[in-house]
Design a protein around this motif. Structure first.
Motif, mmCIF file in Angstrom:
data_model
loop_
_atom_site.group_PDB
_atom_site.id
_atom_site.type_symbol
_atom_site.label_atom_id
_atom_site.label_comp_id
_atom_site.label_asym_id
_atom_site.label_seq_id
_atom_site.Cartn_x
_atom_site.Cartn_y
_atom_site.Cartn_z
ATOM 1 N N MET A 1 0.838 -1.189 0.000
ATOM 2 C CA MET A 1 0.000 0.000 0.000
ATOM 3 C C MET A 1 0.879 1.246 0.000
ATOM 4 O O MET A 1 1.792 1.362 0.806
ATOM 5 N N TRP A 2 0.606 2.161 -0.932
ATOM 6 C CA TRP A 2 1.351 3.412 -1.026
ATOM 7 C C TRP A 2 0.395 4.585 -0.801
ATOM 8 O O TRP A 2 -0.705 4.623 -1.364
ATOM 9 N N LEU A 3 0.832 5.558 -0.002
ATOM 10 C CA LEU A 3 0.079 6.791 0.194
ATOM 11 C C LEU A 3 0.808 7.939 -0.495
ATOM 12 O O LEU A 3 2.026 8.079 -0.347
ATOM 13 N N PHE A 4 0.056 8.765 -1.224
ATOM 14 C CA PHE A 4 0.620 9.913 -1.938
ATOM 15 C C PHE A 4 0.037 11.193 -1.350
ATOM 16 O O PHE A 4 -1.173 11.318 -1.187
ATOM 17 N N ILE A 5 0.910 12.170 -1.048
ATOM 18 C CA ILE A 5 0.433 13.444 -0.515
ATOM 19 C C ILE A 5 1.363 14.571 -0.960
ATOM 20 O O ILE A 5 2.584 14.415 -0.950
ATOM 21 N N ASP A 6 0.764 15.690 -1.389
ATOM 22 C CA ASP A 6 1.556 16.887 -1.666
ATOM 23 C C ASP A 6 1.671 17.706 -0.390
ATOM 24 O O ASP A 6 2.692 17.752 0.253
ATOM 25 N N ARG A 7 0.583 18.362 -0.008
ATOM 26 C CA ARG A 7 0.491 19.075 1.270
ATOM 27 C C ARG A 7 -0.907 18.860 1.835
ATOM 28 O O ARG A 7 -1.836 18.564 1.073
ATOM 29 N N PRO A 8 -1.088 19.043 3.122
ATOM 30 C CA PRO A 8 -2.433 18.933 3.686
ATOM 31 C C PRO A 8 -3.382 19.988 3.139
ATOM 32 O O PRO A 8 -4.597 19.837 3.226
ATOM 33 N N THR A 9 -2.824 21.061 2.575
ATOM 34 C CA THR A 9 -3.638 22.195 2.141
ATOM 35 C C THR A 9 -3.828 22.296 0.631
ATOM 36 O O THR A 9 -4.627 23.099 0.168
ATOM 37 N N ASP B 1 0.209 -3.824 -10.508
ATOM 38 C CA ASP B 1 1.456 -4.242 -9.874
ATOM 39 C C ASP B 1 1.224 -4.832 -8.485
ATOM 40 O O ASP B 1 2.160 -5.056 -7.722
ATOM 41 N N GLY B 2 -0.057 -5.047 -8.130
ATOM 42 C CA GLY B 2 -0.374 -5.612 -6.837
ATOM 43 C C GLY B 2 -0.286 -4.631 -5.691
ATOM 44 O O GLY B 2 -0.339 -5.028 -4.519
ATOM 45 N N ILE B 3 -0.169 -3.337 -5.996
ATOM 46 C CA ILE B 3 -0.017 -2.306 -4.960
ATOM 47 C C ILE B 3 -1.278 -1.445 -4.921
ATOM 48 O O ILE B 3 -1.737 -0.949 -5.958
ATOM 49 N N GLU B 4 -1.835 -1.275 -3.719
ATOM 50 C CA GLU B 4 -2.955 -0.356 -3.532
ATOM 51 C C GLU B 4 -2.383 1.048 -3.335
ATOM 52 O O GLU B 4 -1.517 1.265 -2.483
ATOM 53 N N LYS B 5 -2.888 2.001 -4.115
ATOM 54 C CA LYS B 5 -2.354 3.363 -4.063
ATOM 55 C C LYS B 5 -3.471 4.333 -3.700
ATOM 56 O O LYS B 5 -4.556 4.283 -4.279
#
Length: 367
Positions: A1-9, A27-31
């Motif tokens: 599992m991958w988490l993507f974040i730029d900024r909270p705002t 690829d078997g990865i939850e994003k």
């Protein structure tokens, strides 16, 4: 599992660009893409349903199980903006419960070697992987000064470069930097700002009659893309009707796409514009307080456009570009080609492949 974040705002940076590239790869990865609030859902229609609101229960839950946290900012400085737990303590809690690796995509290209002295070094940051975009930046991040190990740094280019578009209109953008010495600790209005040479320089430029006449004669829009700090002081400026001042109304990507010419003093945001090989003018009326290391980057020898010291010279250069179809001069095209390691649209692919090569974190941590 991958988490993507730029900024909270906000979104729109390297994490979003990379997420769009790999969201639906088998690829078997939850994003999952982390967004500030529900108003951003529509941005990902047709891209992915794995969109999570920052600070929500789902976000905090997934953070415990993520294999990788992929961010365009230094993640742990933003991760708990919606909690009352001190940042350092929150980091320890999450790290105790999670094996997540931190992937740092960067917010831009490092312009000053001093940046690594006080901020980006192994004493204060411990990334599993970070991206760089130029040979000099790559060597700087692998130097003894930063303390990062070779395996932590890769030369890939920034994912957001892949999404840059070039649909120039009759539009000029002025994008000056903000000077930190004019920011009060509480972010409030500073009555002394009007007295500064910095303010006077910008206000004089925006109200120069020859500039305004050039815009009227050539039927060009002029956008003052203001750093958010400018808006605390906006009442100080005399904005003529020919000048449009914007903050979030036009995104940086829209500015890069639509502008035919970009004028700045020292902003590193022009790097994306240079990637498109569109004309840049540096207006150095007020010198930057912290000087560059000329061996690392020199505006005279490495900059992407002509350096102008007076309003008249800026206006003459703008007119020259307009008369020549707003094409970047060959001298600066060559500088762009030598500055970037890659000028293609494969940056996200390179970053994605490098992340896949990272060893899977130890899942047997004893708490």
């Amino acid at each position: 599992m991958w988490l993507f974040i730029d900024r909270p705002t906000t979104i729109g940076d390297n994490a979003e660009a990379l997420f769009r590239y790999c969201a639906n790869r088998e690829d078997g990865i939850e994003k999952f893409m982390i967004i500030p609030d529900e108003t951003y859902y529509h941005n990902f229609e047709g891209v992915s349903a794995n969109i999570i609101i920052y600070g929500s229960f789902e976000y905090k839950f997934l953070l415990m199980f993520a294999e990788k946290v992929i961010s365009s900012t230094t993640f742990w400085e933003w991760v708990n903006i919606d909690t009352n737990i001190p940042k350092y303590e929150f980091k320890l809690i999450v790290q105790a419960l999670s094996n997540a690796q931190e992937v740092f995509l960067q917010h831009g290209i490092i312009r000053k070697t001093s940046f690594s002295d006080w901020y980006l070094n192994s004493s204060s940051k411990n990334f599993d992987f970070m991206v760089t975009s130029t040979e000099k930046e790559y060597e700087l991040m692998r130097s003894e000064n930063t303390g990062f190990k070779e395996k932590q740094v890769r030369l890939t280019g920034l994912p957001r470069f892949d999404l840059l578009k070039n649909n120039s209109e009759s539009m000029i953008t002025f994008l000056p930097t903000w000077r930190i010495q004019y920011s009060k600790d509480d972010g409030s209005y500073d009555k002394h700002f009007r007295e500064s040479d910095f303010f006077k320089s910008i206000n004089e430029f925006l109200n120069d009659e020859k500039l305004l006449e050039l815009l009227r004669k050539n039927n060009y829009r002029f956008i003052f893309k203001a750093h958010p700090k400018f808006f605390v002081q906006i009442e100080d400026f005399d904005i003529p009707e020919e000048i449009e001042i914007v903050s979030t109304e036009l995104s940086y990507n829209e500015i890069y796409e639509k502008s035919a010419i970009l004028i700045t003093d020292y902003s590193s945001a022009v790097v994306d514009f240079a990637y498109l090989k569109k004309p840049i003018i540096y207006y150095h009326s007020i010198k930057e307080e912290a000087e560059e290391n000329p061996e690392y980057f020199s505006y005279e020898s490495d900059g992407f456009g002509e350096i102008c010291l007076s309003i008249e010279s800026v206006i003459n250069k703008v007119q020259n570009y307009i008369d020549n179809d707003c094409l970047m001069e060959e001298e600066y095209v060559k500088r762009v080609d030598s500055f970037f390691k890659y000028t293609d649209k494969n940056n996200s692919e390179r970053v994605y492949e490098e992340i896949l090569r990272l060893p899977i974190p130890n899942k047997n941590k004893i708490i």
